[in-house]
Each structure stands twice: as structure tokens, then as C-alpha cells.
Design a protein around this motif. Structure first.
Motif, PDB file in Angstrom:
ATOM      1  N   ARG A  13       0.823  -1.209   0.000  1.00 17.68           N
ATOM      2  CA  ARG A  13       0.000   0.000   0.000  1.00 17.68           C
ATOM      3  C   ARG A  13       0.857   1.259   0.000  1.00 17.68           C
ATOM      4  NH1 ARG A  13      -5.211   1.652   0.867  1.00 17.68           N
ATOM      5  NH2 ARG A  13      -5.880  -0.527   0.915  1.00 17.68           N
ATOM      6  N   ASN A  14       2.026   1.204   0.647  1.00 20.64           N
ATOM      7  CA  ASN A  14       2.897   2.377   0.695  1.00 20.64           C
ATOM      8  C   ASN A  14       4.337   1.962   0.965  1.00 20.64           C
ATOM      9  OD1 ASN A  14       3.121   2.048   3.621  1.00 20.64           O
ATOM     10  ND2 ASN A  14       1.064   2.904   3.719  1.00 20.64           N
ATOM     11  N   ARG A  15       5.234   2.915   0.887  1.00 22.88           N
ATOM     12  CA  ARG A  15       6.660   2.643   1.069  1.00 22.88           C
ATOM     13  C   ARG A  15       7.006   2.322   2.514  1.00 22.88           C
ATOM     14  NH1 ARG A  15       6.286   6.309  -3.025  1.00 22.88           N
ATOM     15  NH2 ARG A  15       7.547   5.887  -4.895  1.00 22.88           N
ATOM     16  N   GLU A  16       6.200   2.801   3.443  1.00 24.65           N
ATOM     17  CA  GLU A  16       6.449   2.539   4.856  1.00 24.65           C
ATOM     18  C   GLU A  16       6.417   1.042   5.150  1.00 24.65           C
ATOM     19  OE1 GLU A  16       7.380   3.049   8.765  1.00 24.65           O
ATOM     20  OE2 GLU A  16       7.456   4.535   7.158  1.00 24.65           O
ATOM     21  N   ILE A  17       5.529   0.328   4.468  1.00 24.24           N
ATOM     22  CA  ILE A  17       5.468  -1.128   4.628  1.00 24.24           C
ATOM     23  C   ILE A  17       6.543  -1.786   3.772  1.00 24.24           C
ATOM     24  CG2 ILE A  17       4.005  -3.179   4.439  1.00 24.24           C
ATOM     25  CD1 ILE A  17       1.576  -1.288   4.575  1.00 24.24           C
ATOM     26  N   ARG A  18       6.682  -1.340   2.526  1.00 25.77           N
ATOM     27  CA  ARG A  18       7.619  -1.977   1.591  1.00 25.77           C
ATOM     28  C   ARG A  18       9.072  -1.901   2.046  1.00 25.77           C
ATOM     29  NH1 ARG A  18       9.649  -1.239  -4.001  1.00 25.77           N
ATOM     30  NH2 ARG A  18       9.954   0.948  -3.458  1.00 25.77           N
ATOM     31  N   LYS A  19       9.438  -0.881   2.797  1.00 22.70           N
ATOM     32  CA  LYS A  19      10.852  -0.740   3.181  1.00 22.70           C
ATOM     33  C   LYS A  19      11.332  -1.912   4.032  1.00 22.70           C
ATOM     34  CE  LYS A  19      10.400   2.015   7.455  1.00 22.70           C
ATOM     35  NZ  LYS A  19      10.661   3.329   8.085  1.00 22.70           N
ATOM     36  N   HIS A  20      10.395  -2.609   4.676  1.00 22.39           N
ATOM     37  CA  HIS A  20      10.777  -3.753   5.506  1.00 22.39           C
ATOM     38  C   HIS A  20      11.077  -4.995   4.674  1.00 22.39           C
ATOM     39  CE1 HIS A  20       9.911  -1.696   9.288  1.00 22.39           C
ATOM     40  NE2 HIS A  20       8.860  -1.172   8.678  1.00 22.39           N
ATOM     41  N   GLN A  21      10.859  -4.906   3.373  1.00 23.36           N
ATOM     42  CA  GLN A  21      11.202  -6.004   2.478  1.00 23.36           C
ATOM     43  C   GLN A  21      12.703  -6.007   2.168  1.00 23.36           C
ATOM     44  OE1 GLN A  21       8.784  -6.770  -1.217  1.00 23.36           O
ATOM     45  NE2 GLN A  21      10.703  -6.225  -2.236  1.00 23.36           N
ATOM     46  N   PHE A  22      13.316  -4.844   2.185  1.00 23.36           N
ATOM     47  CA  PHE A  22      14.704  -4.692   1.774  1.00 23.36           C
ATOM     48  C   PHE A  22      15.685  -5.242   2.812  1.00 23.36           C
ATOM     49  CE2 PHE A  22      12.448  -2.022  -0.982  1.00 23.36           C
ATOM     50  CZ  PHE A  22      13.256  -1.608  -2.024  1.00 23.36           C
ATOM     51  N   VAL A  23      16.791  -5.741   2.309  1.00 21.30           N
ATOM     52  CA  VAL A  23      17.906  -6.147   3.165  1.00 21.30           C
ATOM     53  C   VAL A  23      19.113  -5.291   2.789  1.00 21.30           C
ATOM     54  CG1 VAL A  23      19.541  -7.976   3.734  1.00 21.30           C
ATOM     55  CG2 VAL A  23      17.098  -8.510   3.490  1.00 21.30           C
ATOM     56  N   ALA A  24      19.669  -4.613   3.765  1.00 23.64           N
ATOM     57  CA  ALA A  24      20.848  -3.767   3.529  1.00 23.64           C
ATOM     58  C   ALA A  24      21.969  -4.207   4.462  1.00 23.64           C
ATOM     59  CB  ALA A  24      20.510  -2.294   3.774  1.00 23.64           C
ATOM     60  N   VAL A  25      23.110  -4.523   3.894  1.00 24.58           N
ATOM     61  CA  VAL A  25      24.282  -4.939   4.666  1.00 24.58           C
ATOM     62  C   VAL A  25      25.363  -3.871   4.510  1.00 24.58           C
ATOM     63  CG1 VAL A  25      26.009  -6.735   5.036  1.00 24.58           C
ATOM     64  CG2 VAL A  25      23.701  -7.363   4.269  1.00 24.58           C
ATOM     65  N   THR A  26      25.726  -3.249   5.606  1.00 27.25           N
ATOM     66  CA  THR A  26      26.709  -2.163   5.559  1.00 27.25           C
ATOM     67  C   THR A  26      28.082  -2.583   6.078  1.00 27.25           C
ATOM     68  OG1 THR A  26      25.985  -1.405   7.745  1.00 27.25           O
ATOM     69  CG2 THR A  26      24.902  -0.421   5.835  1.00 27.25           C
ATOM     70  N   GLU A  27      28.141  -3.724   6.794  1.00 26.62           N
ATOM     71  CA  GLU A  27      29.412  -4.120   7.412  1.00 26.62           C
ATOM     72  C   GLU A  27      30.226  -5.082   6.552  1.00 26.62           C
ATOM     73  OE1 GLU A  27      26.439  -4.522   8.842  1.00 26.62           O
ATOM     74  OE2 GLU A  27      26.412  -2.836  10.247  1.00 26.62           O
ATOM     75  N   TRP A  28      29.776  -5.343   5.346  1.00 26.25           N
ATOM     76  CA  TRP A  28      30.470  -6.298   4.486  1.00 26.25           C
ATOM     77  C   TRP A  28      31.761  -5.686   3.947  1.00 26.25           C
ATOM     78  CZ3 TRP A  28      29.269  -7.290  -1.285  1.00 26.25           C
ATOM     79  CH2 TRP A  28      29.969  -8.412  -1.728  1.00 26.25           C
ATOM     80  N   SER A  29      32.809  -6.506   3.875  1.00 19.24           N
ATOM     81  CA  SER A  29      34.096  -6.007   3.387  1.00 19.24           C
ATOM     82  C   SER A  29      34.047  -5.648   1.903  1.00 19.24           C
ATOM     83  CB  SER A  29      35.197  -7.060   3.623  1.00 19.24           C
ATOM     84  OG  SER A  29      34.863  -8.283   2.984  1.00 19.24           O
ATOM     85  N   GLY A  30      33.034  -6.148   1.207  1.00 20.80           N
ATOM     86  CA  GLY A  30      32.894  -5.833  -0.217  1.00 20.80           C
ATOM     87  C   GLY A  30      32.156  -4.530  -0.466  1.00 20.80           C
ATOM     88  N   GLY A  31      31.724  -3.865   0.584  1.00 27.00           N
ATOM     89  CA  GLY A  31      31.024  -2.596   0.431  1.00 27.00           C
ATOM     90  C   GLY A  31      29.554  -2.714   0.784  1.00 27.00           C
ATOM     91  N   LEU A  32      28.781  -1.702   0.464  1.00 28.83           N
ATOM     92  CA  LEU A  32      27.351  -1.684   0.756  1.00 28.83           C
ATOM     93  C   LEU A  32      26.618  -2.647  -0.159  1.00 28.83           C
ATOM     94  CD1 LEU A  32      24.877  -0.395   2.188  1.00 28.83           C
ATOM     95  CD2 LEU A  32      24.853   1.310   0.356  1.00 28.83           C
ATOM     96  N   TYR A  33      25.787  -3.512   0.445  1.00 28.74           N
ATOM     97  CA  TYR A  33      24.995  -4.465  -0.328  1.00 28.74           C
ATOM     98  C   TYR A  33      23.527  -4.259   0.024  1.00 28.74           C
ATOM     99  CZ  TYR A  33      23.015  -8.843  -2.055  1.00 28.74           C
ATOM    100  OH  TYR A  33      22.254  -9.778  -2.720  1.00 28.74           O
ATOM    101  N   VAL A  34      22.720  -3.932  -0.967  1.00 29.55           N
ATOM    102  CA  VAL A  34      21.285  -3.751  -0.763  1.00 29.55           C
ATOM    103  C   VAL A  34      20.540  -4.593  -1.788  1.00 29.55           C
ATOM    104  CG1 VAL A  34      19.366  -2.125  -0.682  1.00 29.55           C
ATOM    105  CG2 VAL A  34      21.642  -1.399   0.058  1.00 29.55           C
TER     106      VAL A  34
END
Length: 438
Positions: free
Chosen positions: A360-381
């Protein structure tokens, strides 16, 4: 009553109790509390099972378990199961004779195309015979088939994970999502006009993502850490998979006499840990649309999410409604609907492996995403279960929607609905062809 009289009463009670218990063996007195506790535990487990599965299913399971206790019965059942397993394994083994088990020393080059044609010729002749398997009619070498095959091959090398490189595929995905959302209520004022989503590999992945997003959204919104979801028994098995993957307690609720989701029954299972309830439009087992409007009201009143499974009906119901058929509310125009899954590779006539999950909106959809910031290969989304995705399938889905357009889907839906009505009339005239319900 003073202290001395109370003490005297206790002494008399103790003497009376000791006198009564003296007739029993000490071991009986020791085991009685343990047996009582065991019986209470079994009774509690039985009541929990009845609440979760219903009395009929619990009774059948209990009966089958009891039968297996009969000497020789369980041994016989296991022996029969082993026969089936052995037959399956021998069958698989025989089919694999002559299969490649390692890379050929010298590559086949363009000759591999002939090998592909040879193997394809061994497949079952499915054209016009496999309802629910292939939704596109006609020959694979011409017409709509040929069109989407060419579209897929043009973008076979692309991967939407790399948006900056394959900008065309990123646009195709965005447009498929927007066009699908427009069909499913995004243009209606009640939807809020903020519907968004992603393309996935199929209905199961769309459902998995919707369940995961709902779980995390409700955890963030209401602090739910022991999530539960409630589904009718007619709901797709993908919810069972989601419950296992995402550690969610699953309640399967019986349908009503018309095989629709029983709103009153679902209501009984809602509690403070409920993150999601589910409806289908239509459900796979019976082809019947659940009461989405009532489910939406229920979800709103309890502050929980509602997912609608439109995998089968997503590219039929909107057009059937335009054709004047009495289609009940089923999409984001229903207040309370928070997510929808719809397969483009069914009646959207797109290549296999294409579905859409909408929120219905982005507020709900944002919980679908996985973002990894601590990976040695860089930001992974990554927005979906898959990281890399086949851009060719997205291009094929876009080509299917654009080539058919509204008029094409209206024409197809008209044919589907007319055939459906003919079958219904035939079954009324010749009821002997109706399968038994039980």
C-alpha cells in the motif's frame, strides 16, 4: 477463631487425612501426583491441537496414531512406504542413465542447439492440455510466444541488481509494477495512490516477501516479537513455507460452507501477536474469491496487516469487472489491504518466473529490503530474496503487457469468462459429471 482452636483444627485434619491415606500403598501416593500431572499435560496438548487444527483433524490424527500402536500395523506401513521410496529412487536412477555428470572435454559449440531440440522433443505435448501449467496458447514458434521469447533473449545478459548499468531493465521493472498497481486500485482514492512494489520469481516469492515485510513492519509498529499469522485452509502452501522460513506461528482456519474464508473464525484467532491475516482472489483449490472487504474491515479494526493473494486472478478480475461481471472488492481500493501478490506469468501471459508483490505504501515496503553495511565488499542492498535476477524475464513481462494492452486482456478475459459460464451451465444440466465433495 483463636490461634489454639485453629491449631486444634489442623491437628484433627492431619489425623483424618493420615487415617484416610493409610489404606494406600506409599508408591501409589508417590505416583498419583505424577500421573495427574501427565494426564493434565496430555489434555492440554489435545486442547491446543484442537484449537490449532480443529476437532476433526485432531481426532483423525489421534485415531491414526492409535492404529499404529496395534502390533504389526506400524511395521506394515513403514514397509509400504519403503516400497514407494525404492520405486521412486529406481525410477529416477533409470531416467538419469546417459546424463552428463561432468563437463565435456570438447565443447559442443553451436551443435548444442541440436542437442537442446532433441531433449525438448522428449517433453510431454502440453499445448492445450495443461491448464494451470502453461497459460499462453498456440505454438512456441509464433504469435505471443515468439514475441516474449525474442524479448527475453535480447536481455538475457542483464541483471537489475546493477541499476546503473542496465537502466533499461530497471525502467521495465518500474513500469510493470506501475501498470499492475494501476490495475489493482492504485488509481482509486481509497488506496492512497502510493502503491509500490517489486518483481519476483513467482507467486511463492511474492508471498514470502509480503509475509516477511508484514512481520517486520508489525514488529517495528507494535513491538511484536512472537509473530503469528492466520490463513484459511484454502490459502496457498507458500504461507506454510513462509512460516517455517521466518519463524512465524501459523494458524490454519476452516473455510465456511461456501468454501470462502470464514471471517468470524479468523477473528477468534486474532491476538496481540497477530501480524497478518490472508485472503485469496480467487483461491487455488476452489477458484472462489474470499470476502476481502470483510477481511479488510477485520484487519483495520485489529490493527494488523492483510495480504491478498491475487496470483491467479490479478490479470482477470480487473478486466472482468470492466466487462460488467459482478466482481466483489478485492484490491487496494479495500481499506485494510496492505499487500498483494499477482503473477504476471499466469493470465498476464508473461514468461515463467515473473510475479509482482505490491504494498500500500513505502512505509510497509521498506521492511522487504535487506541492507548490509558491514560487508568487506562494500554496501549491499537487495530488495528481493534473489540478489542477481534475470533481466530477460523482466523484459519479457514488459513486452507481454505492452503488446497485449488493455484491449488484449479484455478480449482474453471475455473468452475466459464465457467458457467458465458454459462449463457451469453444462454442469447444471449434467450434474452426474460433478465430482463428489467428500
Amino acid at each position: 477463631m483463636d490461634f489454639s482452636s485453629a491449631k486444634s483444627s489442623l491437628i484433627r485434619f492431619r489425623a483424618s487425612a493420615n487415617s484416610f491415606l493409610s489404606q494406600y500403598e506409599p508408591v501409589i501416593l508417590l505416583l498419583a501426583p505424577l500421573l495427574t500431572l501427565l494426564v493434565a499435560r496430555v489434555l492440554q496438548s489435545f486442547l491446543d491441537a484442537v484449537r490449532e487444527k480443529g476437532f476433526k483433524q485432531t481426532f483423525v490424527a489421534f485415531f491414526m496414531s492409535s492404529i499404529k500402536l496395534v502390533p504389526g500395523v506400524n511395521k506394515y506401513i513403514e514397509a509400504e512406504k519403503q516400497k514407494v521410496v525404492d520405486k521412486m529412487q529406481s525410477g529416477v536412477k533409470s531416467k538419469r542413465e546417459g546424463w552428463w555428470t561432468e563437463l565435456p572435454r570438447a565443447g559442443l559449440g553451436v551443435g548444442v542447439i541440436e542437442k537442446l531440440k532433441e531433449e525438448k522433443g522428449k517433453d510431454v505435448v502440453w499445448q492445450g492440455k495443461c491448464s494451470g501449467t502453461v497459460y499462453i496458447g498456440g505454438s512456441e514458434a509464433e504469435g505471443h510466444f515468439s514475441l516474449i521469447n525474442e524479448a527475453c533473449s535480447m536481455f538475457a545478459h542483464t541483471n537489475p541488481l546493477h541499476l546503473d548499468i542496465f537502466q533499461s531493465v530497471a525502467r521495465f521493472e518500474a513500469e510493470v509494477i506501475a501498470m499492475t498497481a494501476a490495475l489493482l486500485g492504485n488509481k482509486e482514492k481509497a488506496s492512497g495512490g502510493q502503491v509500490c512494489g517489486n518483481m519476483t520469481s513467482g507467486g511463492t516469492e511474492s508471498i514470502l516477501l509480503a509475509v516477511k515485510s508484514s512481520r517486520d513492519y508489525m514488529r517495528n509498529k507494535r513491538g511484536i516479537t512472537r509473530p503469528e499469522m492466520i490463513i484459511p485452509v484454502s490459502a496457498h502452501s507458500a504461507y506454510d513455507k513462509a512460516a517455517q522460513y521466518f519463524n512465524i506461528k501459523l494458524w490454519r482456519v476452516p473455510v465456511d460452507k461456501e468454501f470462502r474464508a470464514d471471517v468470524k473464525a479468523i477473528k477468534k484467532y486474532i491476538n496481540r501477536n497477530t501480524v497478518l491475516i490472508v485472503g485469496s482472489a480467487p483461491g487455488f483449490p476452489h477458484g472462489i474469491i474470499d470476502p476481502i472487504q470483510e477481511l479488510g474491515e477485520l484487519a483495520l479494526s485489529h490493527g494488523t496487516c492483510l495480504h491478498v493473494d491475487l496470483c491467479l486472478g490479478g490479470f482477470v478480475l480487473p478486466f472482468a469487472k470492466k466487462l460488467g461481471y459482478p466482481i466483489p472488492p478485492f484490491d487496494f481500493s479495500v481499506q485494510g489491504v496492505t499487500s498483494i501478490s499477482v503473477d504476471v506469468h499466469k493470465y498476464g501471459l508473461a514468461p515463467k518466473g515473473t510475479s509482482v508483490v505490491l504494498y500500500r505504501n513505502r512505509e510497509i515496503r521498506k521492511h522487504q529490503f535487506v541492507a548490509v553495511t558491514e560487508w568487506s565488499g562494500g554496501l549491499y542492498v537487495s530488495p528481493t530474496v534473489a540478489g542477481s535476477r534475470p533481466g530477460g524475464l523482466i523484459a519479457g513481462a514488459w513486452a507481454a503487457l505492452m503488446s497485449l494492452g488493455q484491449e488484449g486482456y479484455l478480449e482474453n478475459t471475455k473468452a475466459i469468462m464465457e467458457v467458465s459460464e458454459s462449463i457451469q451451465k453444462g454442469l447444471v444440466l449434467f450434474p452426474m459429471f460433478l465430482p463428489p465433495l467428500f
